[in-house]
Design an enzyme around this catalytic site. Structure first.
Site, PDB file in Angstrom:
ATOM      1  N   GLY A 149      14.269  -2.580 -16.456  1.00  0.00           N
ATOM      2  CA  GLY A 149      13.189  -3.112 -15.650  1.00  0.00           C
ATOM      3  C   GLY A 149      13.735  -3.812 -14.428  1.00  0.00           C
ATOM      4  CG  ASN A 208      10.777  -4.655  -7.600  1.00  0.00           C
ATOM      5  OD1 ASN A 208      10.932  -3.545  -8.085  1.00  0.00           O
ATOM      6  ND2 ASN A 208      11.738  -5.258  -6.937  1.00  0.00           N
ATOM      7  CG  HIS A 243      14.540  -9.719 -18.983  1.00  0.00           C
ATOM      8  ND1 HIS A 243      15.631 -10.443 -19.385  1.00  0.00           N
ATOM      9  CD2 HIS A 243      14.817  -9.316 -17.716  1.00  0.00           C
ATOM     10  CE1 HIS A 243      16.528 -10.480 -18.426  1.00  0.00           C
ATOM     11  NE2 HIS A 243      16.047  -9.792 -17.388  1.00  0.00           N
ATOM     12  CD  GLU A 267      18.983 -10.874 -14.592  1.00  0.00           C
ATOM     13  OE1 GLU A 267      18.322 -10.887 -15.651  1.00  0.00           O
ATOM     14  OE2 GLU A 267      18.566 -10.328 -13.541  1.00  0.00           O
ATOM     15  NE  ARG A 272      17.061   0.704 -20.151  1.00  0.00           N
ATOM     16  CZ  ARG A 272      16.407   0.128 -21.165  1.00  0.00           C
ATOM     17  NH1 ARG A 272      15.630   0.888 -21.933  1.00  0.00           N
ATOM     18  NH2 ARG A 272      16.501  -1.150 -21.388  1.00  0.00           N
TER      19      ARG A 272
HETATM   20  N1  BES Z   1      17.101  -7.935 -12.341  1.00  0.00           N
HETATM   21  C1  BES Z   1      17.557  -7.147 -13.422  1.00  0.00           C
HETATM   22  C2  BES Z   1      18.075  -5.799 -13.023  1.00  0.00           C
HETATM   23  C3  BES Z   1      19.213  -5.817 -12.027  1.00  0.00           C
HETATM   24  C4  BES Z   1      20.216  -6.776 -12.077  1.00  0.00           C
HETATM   25  C5  BES Z   1      19.263  -4.862 -11.053  1.00  0.00           C
HETATM   26  C6  BES Z   1      21.247  -6.754 -11.125  1.00  0.00           C
HETATM   27  C7  BES Z   1      20.283  -4.845 -10.122  1.00  0.00           C
HETATM   28  C8  BES Z   1      21.276  -5.805 -10.155  1.00  0.00           C
HETATM   29  C9  BES Z   1      16.485  -6.978 -14.501  1.00  0.00           C
HETATM   30  O1  BES Z   1      15.674  -8.096 -14.644  1.00  0.00           O
HETATM   31  C10 BES Z   1      17.183  -6.795 -15.804  1.00  0.00           C
HETATM   32  O2  BES Z   1      17.875  -7.700 -16.195  1.00  0.00           O
HETATM   33  N2  BES Z   1      16.987  -5.668 -16.454  1.00  0.00           N
HETATM   34  C11 BES Z   1      17.536  -5.417 -17.753  1.00  0.00           C
HETATM   35  C12 BES Z   1      16.498  -5.825 -18.749  1.00  0.00           C
HETATM   36  C13 BES Z   1      16.985  -6.275 -20.050  1.00  0.00           C
HETATM   37  C14 BES Z   1      18.092  -7.277 -20.006  1.00  0.00           C
HETATM   38  C15 BES Z   1      15.816  -6.817 -20.872  1.00  0.00           C
HETATM   39  C16 BES Z   1      17.820  -3.941 -17.853  1.00  0.00           C
HETATM   40  O3  BES Z   1      17.494  -3.213 -16.918  1.00  0.00           O
HETATM   41  O4  BES Z   1      18.402  -3.507 -18.825  1.00  0.00           O
HETATM   42 ZN    ZN Z   2      16.773  -9.715 -15.515  1.00  0.00          ZN
END
Ligand code: BES
Ligand code: ZN
Length: 639
Positions: free
Chosen positions: A299, A302, A325, A348, A584
Site C-alpha cells: 500500500g 497517498n 497501516h 514507518e 509486489r
Molecule cells: N509508505 C510505505 C511504502 C513505501 C515506503 C514506498 C518507502 C516507497 C518508499 C507504505 O506505507 C508501506 O509501508 N507499505 C507496506 C505496508 C505494510 C508494512 C503493511 C508495504 O507495501 O508492504
Molecule cells: Zn508505511
C-alpha cells in the site's frame, strides 16, 4: 484458511521552513535551518515552493505526461535562485511570473535556467534565476516513457483487459520523475491539478476526487492541505467507485469492485478507532484505490486515497492490517512527516505501531499479538543479513538510494521501541503523549533529533528510572535489537507450535488440528516447518491443505518460499504464475532470492524473469535485477 477465492480472481520542526510554530513546542530545540536533505537539490531555506498547479495531458500511446507545472514561491530576503529536483524530465521552457496567481499572465517572462549534471537516482538539479518580483515559476515539460515513478500498463495487464492503466509511485524520491518540484519531505505544498485523459478513463489523485467519470476526460483536483512531494499521486484507468461508509469508499476496476468493497468494509471502524486514540482525521474523506497486480507495494498512503495491491483481497478480510497501516499514516507520516529519508523510521515505526493498535481495536488483542509475533520474526530474520550500520533507527543514507533504508528496521524495530515506551510508561501516559505529538507537529516535518528531544523533555526527564530502563539513545542511534525489546506471546501460535511438533513426530498432515486457523497461524506454521524437509513431507502438506492453490497471497508466497528451499517441483507451475502476475516487491524479493541460491534455481528464475520483467514496476525491477545479476540493454536509459 480461505481456499475458494483466488488471490486475484475473487480476485521538520523546521525553523523558517515549516510555517507556523507549534503552539506548545517552545521546549523543543528547533533547528535554525532545515536539516540538509542529502536526497534533494532544493534549498528551501532560500526559496521554497508553497503551491503547485499542474496541467497535464496523459498520452498512453507515447507513454508520456505533457504539460506545465506552475510553482508558487516564498522567498527569503535576497534569495535569487530557485532550485528544483528533476529526473528523466524533458524541460521545454521556463517562465517567470509575478503578482497573484500565475494563471493571470499565461505568457510570463522567459527565464534563464540550467540543468545540472545527472546523478544516479537523484537526477538533475534545475536552477532558475528569479527576477526581483518573481512569485511563481512555470515549467513546460514532458516525462520520458521510462519515467521511474510511472507505470504504464497495457490493457492485458488489467483485470478488465479493455483499457490501458497508469499509476504513479512517488515515494521516496520518484516524484521528480513526473513533476519538477522540491522533492524533499521537508517541503510541503498545497496543489491543484487539471488532468486530461482519454474517456471513458477516470483520473484520481491524492486530493479531493470525483465520484463519477467525466464525459470529456478532463478532471480538476484540489488538495487544500499542504503535503510533501512524495505524496503526489495520480492513477488513470477504467475505475468504479463503491461507497463503504460515510467517509470511506473504494475505487477498483469494475470486475473487482464488489469484492474490494466487501473486503475493506472495516475501514470506517478503523478510522473511528484511530480518531478515538489520536485525534481527528484531518483529511476529509479516506478512500482506497485497488490497483492492478503490478503495483510494487502493499500500500501507499497517498492522502485521501490509499493506493493498494489487489493481493490484499483474500476473500476473508484477513490481510486488512495493511489498510490499518496506510490509514495510520494519515497521522504518522502525512500529518507529522519525516524531515529526511534518514528519519524514515519516524514515518514507518510510528505507523507500524499504530497499525497494531488499530488492529487491536477492530480485531482484538490476541489477533494484534499474532501480528506482533510475526513482525518480530521478520525483524530478527532481516537483522541477520543486514550490515550493522543499517540496523540503526536513524540512518545516514547520504550517497545511497533512500530505498536502502526500507527494511524492517524502520518498521518493526521502530514499532518495538514505541511498544516498549508504551509498556514502560503506561498506555494512558503514552497515548496522551502521542496524541499531543500529532497535534503539536501537525503539518510539519521533523527529524529524529527533534523527536528524541521532545520525548525526553516531555516524558523521560521526569522519570529517570524509566528512561534508564528504556535507553532511548541506544535504540535510536545504536545497532540491532536491544535486549529489552518487548516479547509478544501468542496463544494462537502456541497451538500451531503444538501441531507442528505432532507433524514432526510423524502424524499425517490431514490429522492435524488446523480447523479454524486464521491466515496468521498458517504464516506461523509455514515459517516454522522443520529444515531439512523431505519431498514426501511437502507433498503431504500440499495434499492436506491445498497450499499450492491457496487464494491467500501471504500464505501462498510463504508456501512457495518453502517449496523453493526444498526444491518441491510440483509447486513450480503455481510459482511461475505468481511471479508473472504479481509485481509486489515484498513477495517477489524473497522468492527470487531463494531461487538465486542454487545454479538451477537461478537459471529457472532468469527464464521466468525474462517473461515477467516487462510487467513489473521499476521499483521491483531495480531490486530483482540486482538479485539475479540482470543486465537489460537500455536499462540505464535516461538515468
Ligand atoms: N509508505 C510505505 C511504502 C513505501 C515506503 C514506498 C518507502 C516507497 C518508499 C507504505 O506505507 C508501506 O509501508 N507499505 C507496506 C505496508 C505494510 C508494512 C503493511 C508495504 O507495501 O508492504
Ligand atoms: Zn508505511
Amino acid at each position: 484458511m480461505n481456499r475458494t477465492a483466488t488471490w486475484i480472481g475473487a480476485l521538520v520542526a523546521l525553523g523558517g521552513c515549516g510555517g507556523q510554530e507549534p503552539p506548545a513546542a517552545r521546549s523543543v530545540p528547533m533547528a535554525a535551518t532545515p536539516p540538509v536533505d542529502p536526497h534533494s537539490f532544493a534549498r528551501p531555506a532560500e526559496v521554497r515552493v508553497t503551491h503547485l498547479d499542474l496541467d497535464l495531458t496523459v498520452d498512453f500511446e507515447a507513454r508520456r505526461l505533457r504539460g506545465t507545472a506552475t510553482l508558487s514561491l516564498e522567498r527569503a530576503p535576497g534569495a535569487g535562485e530557485l532550485r528544483l529536483d528533476t529526473r528523466q524530465l524533458e524541460v521545454a521552457a521556463v517562465t517567470l511570473h509575478s503578482e497573484g496567481r500565475a494563471e493571470d499572465q499565461p505568457g510570463g517572462e522567459p527565464a534563464v535556467f540550467t540543468l545540472g549534471e545527472e546523478s544516479p537516482f537523484l537526477g538533475r538539479g534545475l536552477t532558475v534565476a528569479l527576477g526581483p518580483a518573481t512569485t511563481a515559476v512555470r515549467i513546460e515539460y514532458q516525462t520520458l516513457p521510462g519515467a521511474a515513478a510511472l507505470q504504464w500498463l497495457e490493457p492485458a495487464q488489467t483485470a478488465g483487459g479493455r483499457h490501458p492503466f497508469l499509476f504513479t509511485q512517488s515515494q521516496a524520491i520518484l516524484a521528480r520523475t513526473w513533476v519538477p518540484c522540491q522533492d524533499t519531505p521537508a517541503v510541503r505544498m498545497t496543489y491543484e491539478a487539471t488532468i486530461r485523459v482519454p474517456p471513458p478513463l477516470v483520473a484520481l489523485m491524492s486530493a479531493e476526487n470525483p465520484t463519477a467519470p467525466s464525459a470529456d476526460g478532463v478532471y480538476a483536483f484540489r488538495m487544500p492541505q499542504a503535503v510533501p512531494s512524495y505524496l503526489l499521486a495520480l492513477a488513470v484507468g477504467e475505475l468504479e467507485f463503491r461507497s463503504m461508509g460515510p467517509r470511506t469508499g473504494v475505487w477498483a476496476e469494475p470486475a473487482l469492485a464488489a469484492a474490494a468493497a466487501w473486503e475493506f468494509a472495516e475501514t470506517e471502524a478503523m478510522m473511528e478507532a484511530a480518531e478515538r486514540l489520536y485525534g481527528p482525521y484531518r483529511w476529509g474523506r479516506y478512500d482506497l484505490l485497488v490497483l492492478p497486480p503490478s503495483f510494487p507495494y502493499g500500500g501507499m498512503e497517498n492522502p485521501r486515497l490509499t493506493f493498494l495491491t489487489p493481493t490484499v483481497i483474500a476473500g476473508d478480510r484477513s490481510l486488512v492490517a495493511l489498510i490499518a497501516h496506510e490509514l495510520a499514516h494519515s497521522w504518522s507520516g502525512n500529518l507529522v512527516t519525516n524531515a529526511t529519508w534518514n528519519d524514515f523510521w519516524l514515518n514507518e515505526g510510528f505507523t507500524s505501531y499504530i497499525e497494531n493498535r488499530l488492529i487491536e481495536e477492530v480485531k482484538g488483542a490476541e489477533y494484534a499479538e499474532m501480528l506482533r509475533a510475526l513482525s518480530l520474526q521478520d525483524l530478527e530474520d532481516e537483522l541477520a543479513g543486514l550490515a550493522e550500520r543499517d540496523t540503526h533507527l536513524w540512518l545516514d543514507l547520504a550517497g545511497r538510494d533512500p530505498d536502502d533504508g526500507m527494511t524492517s528496521v524502520a518498521y518493526d524495530k521502530g514499532a518495538a521501541l514505541l511498544r516498549l515506551l508504551e509498556e514502560t510508561l503506561g498506555r494512558e501516559t503514552w497515548d496522551a503523549y502521542v496524541g499531543d505529538y500529532f497535534d503539536r507537529f501537525a503539518f510539519r516535518s521533523i527529524d529524529t533529533a527533534t523527536f528524541v528531544a521532545d520525548l525526553e523533555a516531555r516524558l523521560l526527564s521526569a522519570r529517570p528510572d524509566d528512561a534508564a530502563a528504556i535507553d532511548l539513545q541506544g535504540w535510536v542511534y545504536g545497532p540491532g535489537l536491544p535486549a529489552n525489546h518487548p516479547l509478544p506471546e501468542s496463544r494462537a501460535f502456541e497451538a500451531v507450535d503444538a501441531e507442528l511438533a505432532r507433524w514432526r513426530d510423524g502424524a499425517p498432515a490431514a490429522e492435524l488440528a488446523t480447523a479454524g486457523w486464521v491466515t496468521q497461524q498458517w504464516q506461523h506454521f509455514l515459517r516454522n516447518l522443520p529444515d531439512p524437509l523431505p519431498a514426501a513431507g511437502l507433498a503431504d502438506l500440499d495434499r492436506a491443505f491445498g497450499l499450492s492453490t491457496s487464494g491467500n497471497s501471504e500464505v501462498l508466497s510463504a508456501w512457495l518460499t518453502v517449496a523453493i528451499r526444498h526444491d518441491y517441483r510440483p509447486a513450480y507451475p503455481a510459482l511461475e504464475t505468481f511471479l508473472t502476475t504479481v509485481g509486489r516487491r515484498k513477495f517477489l524479493k524473497p522468492l527470487y532470492a531463494e531461487l538465486a541460491r542454487t545454479e538451477d534455481g537461478l537459471a529457472w528464475a532468469r527464464r521466468v524473469y525474462a517473461n515477467a520483467r516487462p510487467g513489473y514496476h521499476s521499483v521491483s525491477t531495480n531490486t530483482i535485477d540486482e538479485i539475479l545479476g540482470w543486465e537489460e540493454s537500455g536499462r540505464k536509459q535516461a538515468g
